[in-house]
Motif scaffolding. Structure first.
Motif, short mmCIF file in Angstrom:
data_model
loop_
_atom_site.label_atom_id
_atom_site.label_comp_id
_atom_site.label_asym_id
_atom_site.label_seq_id
_atom_site.Cartn_x
_atom_site.Cartn_y
_atom_site.Cartn_z
N VAL A 51 18.77 -55.00 13.83
CA VAL A 51 19.62 -54.34 12.87
C VAL A 51 19.21 -53.09 12.42
O VAL A 51 20.13 -52.09 12.14
N ALA A 52 17.87 -53.20 11.81
CA ALA A 52 17.55 -52.01 11.04
C ALA A 52 17.46 -50.72 12.00
O ALA A 52 17.48 -49.47 11.05
N LYS A 53 17.09 -50.88 13.23
CA LYS A 53 17.17 -49.60 13.96
C LYS A 53 17.91 -48.51 14.04
O LYS A 53 18.01 -47.42 14.32
N ASP A 54 19.40 -49.05 13.60
CA ASP A 54 20.27 -48.12 13.51
C ASP A 54 20.22 -47.01 12.25
O ASP A 54 21.25 -46.32 12.01
N PHE A 55 19.29 -47.47 11.35
CA PHE A 55 19.32 -46.69 10.11
C PHE A 55 18.31 -45.78 10.07
O PHE A 55 17.19 -46.02 9.18
N ASN A 56 18.23 -44.65 10.64
CA ASN A 56 17.27 -43.69 10.55
C ASN A 56 17.17 -43.07 9.17
O ASN A 56 18.22 -42.96 8.58
N LEU A 57 16.25 -42.21 9.01
CA LEU A 57 16.22 -41.48 7.52
C LEU A 57 17.36 -40.47 7.50
O LEU A 57 18.00 -40.07 6.37
N GLU A 58 17.86 -39.78 8.31
CA GLU A 58 18.90 -38.92 8.34
C GLU A 58 20.18 -39.42 8.22
O GLU A 58 20.91 -39.15 7.26
N ARG A 59 20.69 -40.63 8.90
CA ARG A 59 21.80 -41.24 8.43
C ARG A 59 21.88 -41.85 6.98
O ARG A 59 22.70 -41.78 6.37
N VAL A 60 20.77 -42.55 6.76
CA VAL A 60 20.65 -43.12 5.44
C VAL A 60 20.67 -41.86 4.47
O VAL A 60 21.32 -42.25 3.39
N SER A 61 20.35 -40.84 4.39
CA SER A 61 20.26 -39.62 3.68
C SER A 61 21.57 -39.39 3.47
O SER A 61 22.11 -39.08 2.04
N LEU A 110 20.16 -47.85 2.06
CA LEU A 110 18.54 -47.45 1.83
C LEU A 110 17.58 -48.40 1.98
O LEU A 110 16.54 -48.08 2.81
N ALA A 111 17.86 -49.57 1.69
CA ALA A 111 16.84 -50.88 1.91
C ALA A 111 16.57 -50.74 3.60
O ALA A 111 15.49 -50.96 4.12
N LEU A 112 17.80 -50.82 4.32
CA LEU A 112 17.74 -50.93 5.76
C LEU A 112 17.01 -49.69 6.32
O LEU A 112 16.07 -49.62 7.24
N GLY A 113 16.92 -48.40 5.51
CA GLY A 113 16.55 -46.93 6.05
C GLY A 113 14.90 -47.39 5.96
O GLY A 113 14.08 -46.93 6.68
N ILE A 114 14.58 -47.85 4.65
CA ILE A 114 13.23 -48.15 4.40
C ILE A 114 12.53 -48.92 5.43
O ILE A 114 11.48 -48.60 5.74
N ALA A 115 13.25 -50.08 5.61
CA ALA A 115 12.70 -51.14 6.58
C ALA A 115 12.50 -50.47 7.92
O ALA A 115 11.44 -50.91 8.56
N ASN A 116 13.39 -49.73 8.39
CA ASN A 116 13.34 -49.15 9.70
C ASN A 116 12.36 -48.21 9.93
O ASN A 116 11.44 -48.19 10.66
N TYR A 117 12.17 -47.49 8.82
CA TYR A 117 10.78 -46.47 8.82
C TYR A 117 9.68 -47.14 8.84
O TYR A 117 8.72 -46.74 9.75
N LEU A 118 9.47 -48.24 8.12
CA LEU A 118 8.13 -48.93 8.09
C LEU A 118 7.79 -49.46 9.56
O LEU A 118 6.74 -49.43 9.91
N ILE A 119 8.87 -50.17 9.98
CA ILE A 119 8.85 -50.93 11.31
C ILE A 119 8.37 -50.05 12.34
O ILE A 119 7.48 -49.98 13.18
N THR A 120 9.14 -48.78 12.64
CA THR A 120 9.11 -47.88 13.59
C THR A 120 7.59 -46.96 13.58
O THR A 120 7.15 -46.45 14.58
N LYS A 121 7.40 -46.73 12.48
CA LYS A 121 6.00 -45.98 11.75
C LYS A 121 4.89 -46.92 12.09
O LYS A 121 3.64 -46.53 11.91
N ASN A 122 5.12 -48.23 12.33
CA ASN A 122 4.02 -49.45 12.32
C ASN A 122 3.37 -49.45 11.15
O ASN A 122 2.02 -49.66 11.21
#
Length: 636
Positions: A234-244, A202-214
């Motif tokens: 590392v975080a880029k592999d954790f999109n919201l769908e995968r994390v869900s 979940l934390a990696l998914g949140i980080a990836n979302y924040l980074i990719t959405k600038n």
């Protein structure tokens, strides 16, 4: 806390209304604390075993006889097996600095083994050290001004009432509140019922979302972090769908949480101990700790025990001359059963803890303590499970019966504990017991154990984070220690390390990751938690009639198993079997069960929940993995 005394008896306990955090409020346990203090079950005199271990067959002896026997057995062990065969086994059943730390002076001087604190929060503390260089956290008084508050793996209404009260006030003032927990706890805020052991994803998914959405603070990240580009990869592999799919949380809920972290400031993440008690718990704690710098913050709140106070002085390390220094061998307390099974220990001195209830692999611990080749001393208030297997039992006083000074896991105030009443019977506090034992051992008692007030005064003078005296403490009851700077990081880079050089030095992955546990042949994950009326195993005997050995089961899982409310069920895995009464609920996730881990075995037909928990430990700090336990459940 304020104690009212009439004559020589305590008659009332109440919170101190002047305290900024507790604000005059006591938890349920201590509101009823006098039942504990004046229980007829209190130990009043030293006991010596005269029957088989576990039989509770003892006779009363004098303190002089007890010290003579203990000293003889310690000296015999030193001569025949060496200092490493002696283990002081202790934890935080007493949080007083004198009662907790001063006993170690004997063992420091002798160079015996010591136990590493691995049964509670060590994985998370290790994670904070890898990320921040230390494990001091946000000041909880910042909750009052926070606009977004997240309790992550923390049962506020049961385990942190004072913080929860501050959250209530903050919510009334407009703050938004999240609880991330497999179990629904309380009615306040938005509950995200995460699948256990997936918090890191979940934390990696949140980080990836924040980074990719600038949606992250680039200047802050540049100034305060080290290794951002590697972390981003590392975080880029954790999109919201995968994390869900991993966490069993809705995509919209994860997105809302991430958006709120960026949008609502200041925010306060309180990381509880629950998430780091599984095989990759330290890894999850490390990853969550990296979220604040992405949104302009400095750290999470985990534990405020990493303070600039001189614990080494209390432990007597200043008394060891370089030419006589002996390195103490550290033993993982979570694996006491294996240590005893390997016959590496011959003398065990237990204080401030109840290992036969609280340790994993309960059956192996019991087997080891049954051995006649092990001499065991236990200092406690009641004849608990561990006492039943002791050779000598020493009576301890309650928290009202001795002087001490206290720090807190949570806030930054140091408090004085003034003795309110005299010790009941012949009970003696830890520091007095070990002072008198040092005399029986022929040690330099005057140097090792000066009067406790002198020790307290010197400790305060030596501690960098303290700018008050014992007189100040006794006048006000509490004083605030100097909080350590939130933007100070004692890492090699001097920054928050997303790429951790300290982890790399410890031969662990320098970057965080999500690691899935091996699939268990048993279908239900088994969580063990504290009951709201007890602290680990303390108080269970006082409320034994009100506390049943129950297991919480999701009502749909129960229906599939034809289990009804109140049915007796059997839980089983490769460790053992355990009979418990089923409590059906909608508040726990499917596939997850929960029981209370601190119940005395002798009050529960001979077994407690930890008979099912394995003593496997994790890479982060060697911490126990209670929540990586899986069971099958069947109706009896």
């Amino acid at each position: 806390m304020i104690t009212t005394v009439e004559g020589d008896k305590a008659v009332k306990l109440q919170g101190n209304p002047k305290h900024p955090v507790t604000q005059g409020f006591l938890c349920w346990k201590i509101q009823n604390g006098l039942k504990f203090v004046y229980s007829p079950e209190r130990l009043k005199r030293p006991l010596k075993r005269v029957g088989k271990k576990g039989s509770d067959n003892f006779r009363e002896i004098t303190w002089e006889e007890a010290y003579k026997e203990i000293a003889y057995q310690m000296e015999n062990t030193l001569t025949r097996h060496g200092a490493e065969a002696i283990l002081p086994f202790h934890y935080y059943g007493h949080m007083g600095l004198l009662n907790k730390q001063l006993p170690q002076r004997i063992f420091t001087t002798l160079g015996t083994s010591n136990c590493s604190p691995t049964v509670c929060s060590n994985a998370g503390r290790t994670a904070m050290q890898y990320v921040y260089g230390g494990f001091w956290g946000l000041d909880p008084e910042e909750i009052n001004s926070s606009k977004l508050i997240i309790f992550w793996g923390l049962n506020g209404p049961w385990s942190n009432l004072h913080g929860y009260n501050m959250v209530k006030e903050a919510v009334r003032n407009g703050a938004k509140f999240y609880v991330i927990d497999p179990l629904k706890t309380g009615k306040l805020g938005k509950h995200l019922a995460i699948k256990p052991n997936t918090d890191g994803a979940l934390a990696l998914g949140i980080a990836n979302y924040l980074i990719t959405k600038n949606m992250y603070d680039k200047e802050h990240v540049e100034k305060y972090t080290h290794g951002f580009e590697q972390f981003k990869d590392v975080a880029k592999d954790f999109n919201l769908e995968r994390v869900s799919k991993i966490t069993d949380l809705a995509v919209d809920d994860i997105r809302e949480l991430a958006d709120d972290l960026y949008r609502i400031r200041p925010n306060f993440i309180h990381l509880g101990f629950g998430i780091q008690k599984h095989l990759y718990g330290g890894e999850a704690a490390r990853t969550i700790a990296l979220l604040p710098p992405l949104v302009g913050g400095y750290r999470v709140h985990y534990s405020n025990t990493d303070r600039e106070i001189d614990l080494a002085f209390l432990q007597g390390k200043h008394l060891i001359r370089p030419e006589g220094a002996k390195t103490q061998k550290m033993r993982n307390m979570a694996q006491l059963g294996k240590l005893l099974d390997a016959e590496e220990l011959k003398f065990l001195f237990v204080f401030n803890t109840n290992p036969l209830v609280n340790l994993p692999n309960q059956a192996l611990v019991r087997k080891g303590m049954e051995s006649e080749d092990l001499f065991t001393v236990v200092h406690d208030i009641f004849l608990n499970d561990t006492c039943s297997y002791a050779d000598i039992v020493l009576p301890a006083p309650s928290f009202l019966e001795s002087f001490d000074i206290h720090v807190c896991y949570y806030h930054n105030y140091l408090s004085v504990n003034q003795k309110a009443i005299e010790p009941l019977g012949e009970s003696k506090p830890n520091y007095q017991v070990f002072k008198e034992l040092s005399e029986a051992l022929g040690m330099n008692t005057k140097e090792l154990f000066p009067p406790e007030r002198e020790v307290a005064e010197e400790f305060l003078c030596r501690s960098k984070g303290v700018d008050f005296t014992l007189k100040d403490l006794e006048q006000d009851g509490f004083c605030k220690m100097q909080p350590r700077p939130q933007d100070e990081y004692l890492t090699p880079s001097g920054k928050i390390e997303m790429y951790s050089q300290l982890a790399e030095k410890a031969k662990l992955p320098p970057l965080p990751g999500y690691y899935k546990e091996n699939k268990s042949p048993f279908p239900f994950q088994f969580l063990t938690v504290n009951h709201k009326r007890i602290t680990r195993s303390q108080f269970h005997n006082i409320w034994k009639k009100e506390i049943e050995p129950i297991v919480l089961i999701n009502d749909k899982d129960a229906r599939d198993k034809d289990i009804k409310e109140g049915d007796w069920v059997i839980l089983k895995n490769d460790q053992d079997t355990l009979n418990m009464k089923a409590r059906l609920t909608k508040d726990i996730k499917r596939g997850v069960t929960l029981a209370y881990g601190g119940l005395w075995s002798k009050l529960c037909e001979g077994k407690g929940a930890n008979t099912l928990t394995p003593d496997v430990v994790q890479d982060f700090g060697g911490n126990a993995t209670y929540n990586s336990t899986y069971v099958e459940i069947e109706k009896l």
